[in-house]
Design an enzyme around this catalytic site. Structure first.
Site, PDB file in Angstrom:
ATOM      1  N   ASN A 163      30.291  73.482  50.847  1.00 24.65           N
ATOM      2  CA  ASN A 163      31.149  74.471  51.492  1.00 24.65           C
ATOM      3  C   ASN A 163      32.312  74.762  50.549  1.00 24.65           C
ATOM      4  OD1 ASN A 163      32.703  76.039  53.142  1.00 24.65           O
ATOM      5  ND2 ASN A 163      33.195  74.430  54.628  1.00 24.65           N
ATOM      6  N   TRP A 164      32.194  75.869  49.830  1.00 21.46           N
ATOM      7  CA  TRP A 164      33.227  76.193  48.835  1.00 21.46           C
ATOM      8  C   TRP A 164      34.531  76.633  49.488  1.00 21.46           C
ATOM      9  CZ3 TRP A 164      30.559  79.415  44.344  1.00 21.46           C
ATOM     10  CH2 TRP A 164      29.626  78.596  43.688  1.00 21.46           C
ATOM     11  N   LYS A 165      34.490  77.024  50.749  1.00 16.51           N
ATOM     12  CA  LYS A 165      35.663  77.574  51.439  1.00 16.51           C
ATOM     13  C   LYS A 165      36.229  78.739  50.602  1.00 16.51           C
ATOM     14  CE  LYS A 165      36.288  73.100  53.511  1.00 16.51           C
ATOM     15  NZ  LYS A 165      37.159  72.139  54.144  1.00 16.51           N
ATOM     16  N   HIS A 180      33.072  76.295  61.890  1.00 17.16           N
ATOM     17  CA  HIS A 180      33.810  75.284  61.128  1.00 17.16           C
ATOM     18  C   HIS A 180      35.177  75.080  61.794  1.00 17.16           C
ATOM     19  CE1 HIS A 180      36.008  73.325  57.920  1.00 17.16           C
ATOM     20  NE2 HIS A 180      34.828  72.969  57.449  1.00 17.16           N
ATOM     21  N   GLU A 235      38.033  74.856  60.642  1.00 15.03           N
ATOM     22  CA  GLU A 235      39.098  75.739  60.138  1.00 15.03           C
ATOM     23  C   GLU A 235      39.023  77.107  60.808  1.00 15.03           C
ATOM     24  OE1 GLU A 235      38.122  75.142  56.020  1.00 15.03           O
ATOM     25  OE2 GLU A 235      38.756  73.048  56.234  1.00 15.03           O
ATOM     26  N   GLU A 267      31.699  67.064  62.050  1.00 18.21           N
ATOM     27  CA  GLU A 267      32.807  66.922  61.105  1.00 18.21           C
ATOM     28  C   GLU A 267      34.080  66.536  61.856  1.00 18.21           C
ATOM     29  OE1 GLU A 267      32.092  69.403  57.331  1.00 18.21           O
ATOM     30  OE2 GLU A 267      32.980  70.722  58.811  1.00 18.21           O
ATOM     31  N   GLY A 317      39.044  66.979  54.243  1.00 14.11           N
ATOM     32  CA  GLY A 317      40.023  67.211  53.180  1.00 14.11           C
ATOM     33  C   GLY A 317      41.128  66.174  53.120  1.00 14.11           C
ATOM     34  N   SER A 361      35.237  64.523  53.870  1.00 10.57           N
ATOM     35  CA  SER A 361      35.466  63.648  52.712  1.00 10.57           C
ATOM     36  C   SER A 361      34.215  62.908  52.259  1.00 10.57           C
ATOM     37  CB  SER A 361      36.623  62.688  52.995  1.00 10.57           C
ATOM     38  OG  SER A 361      37.822  63.415  53.223  1.00 10.57           O
ATOM     39  N   GLY A 387      32.999  69.677  51.315  1.00  8.73           N
ATOM     40  CA  GLY A 387      34.001  70.620  50.828  1.00  8.73           C
ATOM     41  C   GLY A 387      34.429  70.253  49.415  1.00  8.73           C
ATOM     42  N   GLY A 388      35.512  69.521  49.297  1.00 11.10           N
ATOM     43  CA  GLY A 388      36.137  69.209  48.006  1.00 11.10           C
ATOM     44  C   GLY A 388      35.152  68.767  46.931  1.00 11.10           C
TER      45      GLY A 388
HETATM   46  P1  PGA Z   1      35.827  67.969  52.739  1.00  9.72           P
HETATM   47  O1  PGA Z   1      35.460  69.221  53.658  1.00  9.72           O
HETATM   48  O2  PGA Z   1      34.533  67.457  52.155  1.00  9.72           O
HETATM   49  O3  PGA Z   1      36.750  68.517  51.682  1.00  9.72           O
HETATM   50  O4  PGA Z   1      36.481  66.952  53.614  1.00  9.72           O
HETATM   51  C1  PGA Z   1      34.334  69.191  54.481  1.00  9.72           C
HETATM   52  C2  PGA Z   1      34.235  70.473  55.268  1.00  9.72           C
HETATM   53  O5  PGA Z   1      35.262  71.003  55.707  1.00  9.72           O
HETATM   54  O6  PGA Z   1      33.123  71.003  55.458  1.00  9.72           O
END
Ligand code: PGA
Length: 254
Positions: free
Chosen positions: A9-11, A98, A100, A170, A176, A216, A237-238
């Site tokens: 997930n590049w966001k 998601h 967010e 999640e 994050g 994470s 994500g990260g």
């Molecule tokens: P993260 O994000 O791996 O940076 O914690 C995961 C996500 O939001 O899908």
């Protein structure tokens, strides 16, 4: 075996050129995916076609996903993107709900049910996200919280439809933050989610639905997390923004 999925997930990160380079570096590693293993890149809308043509060159299960779609079919919704548009670009997956989006764009369970329906009508597999905030985890009511998210956004679906979707659990407190759920915490709630699915749809359907863990996931914890019997890969994500790390995460799939 149930599908095992590493989803990036590049966001809202990376320029177009950085995205191309990251994909090249990951695909050059040439990780051979088995039939039940999938690597999916959820990229910003303007990068979908570039990513699709990159992954199409690969043998095996490399796919592209949108990070969102609109909850209406078409019309005067400036700036939005419909599932029909995604389908016309041959996009096969879409991240839905998601945390967010739920938090910053006020996406409700009811709105997410609409998005899920539109994805399925457009032959797109939703990667449906659920997960509790810290205060719910601290109160110990996370099971009820996530079960309600599933019930209100997914349980209107008939069995033959829900069996095609992907769920991503999640916990918001792990996204994050570098704070990962322990393998015990992940396995416990994934098993619970599967039991909620089984109560509604029966064991066979529940056993077929991949449930990814997100929050994470890193190169150094993916293998342990994915080894849990009810964890079928991760939404990342990260660590998906670093080629070597995401390659290790793909390799960690069961
Ligand atoms: P993260 O994000 O791996 O940076 O914690 C995961 C996500 O939001 O899908």
């Amino acid at each position: 075996m149930r599908k095992q999925i590493a989803a990036a997930n590049w966001k809202m990160n990376l320029t177009f050129q950085q995205g191309e380079k990251l994909l090249d570096d990951i695909l050059e590693a040439g990780v051979k995916l088995e039939k039940h293993q999938f690597a999916i890149f959820a990229v910003p809308y303007p990068y979908l076609l570039m990513t699709r043509s990159e992954v199409e060159k690969e043998e095996g299960n490399y796919y592209v996903a949108a990070q969102n779609c609109y909850h209406k079919k078409a019309g005067a919704f400036t700036g939005e993107v419909s599932t029909e548009m995604l389908h016309s670009m041959n996009i096969k997956y879409c991240v839905i709900g998601h945390s967010e989006r739920r938090e910053y764009f006020a996406e409700s369970n009811a709105m997410l049910a609409e998005k899920v329906n539109l994805c399925l009508e457009s032959f797109i597999t939703p990667i449906f996200c659920c997960g509790e905030p810290l205060e719910i985890r601290e109160a110990g009511t996370q099971n009820d919280f996530v079960a309600t998210q599933l019930r209100e956004s997914l349980f209107h679906l008939p069995a033959d439809k829900i069996s095609t979707i992907v769920i991503a659990y999640e916990p918001i407190w792990a996204i994050g933050t570098g704070k990962t759920a322990s393998t015990e915490q992940a396995q416990e709630i994934h098993k619970y989610l599967r039991s909620v699915l089984a109560n509604q749809y029966g064991e066979a359907v529940a056993n077929d639905i991949p449930i990814l863990y997100g929050g994470s996931v890193k190169a150094n914890n993916a293998k342990e997390l994915f080894s849990c019997p009810d964890v079928d890969g991760g939404l990342v994500g990260g660590a998906s923004l670093v080629a070597a790390d995401f390659v290790e995460i793909i390799k960690a799939l069961k």
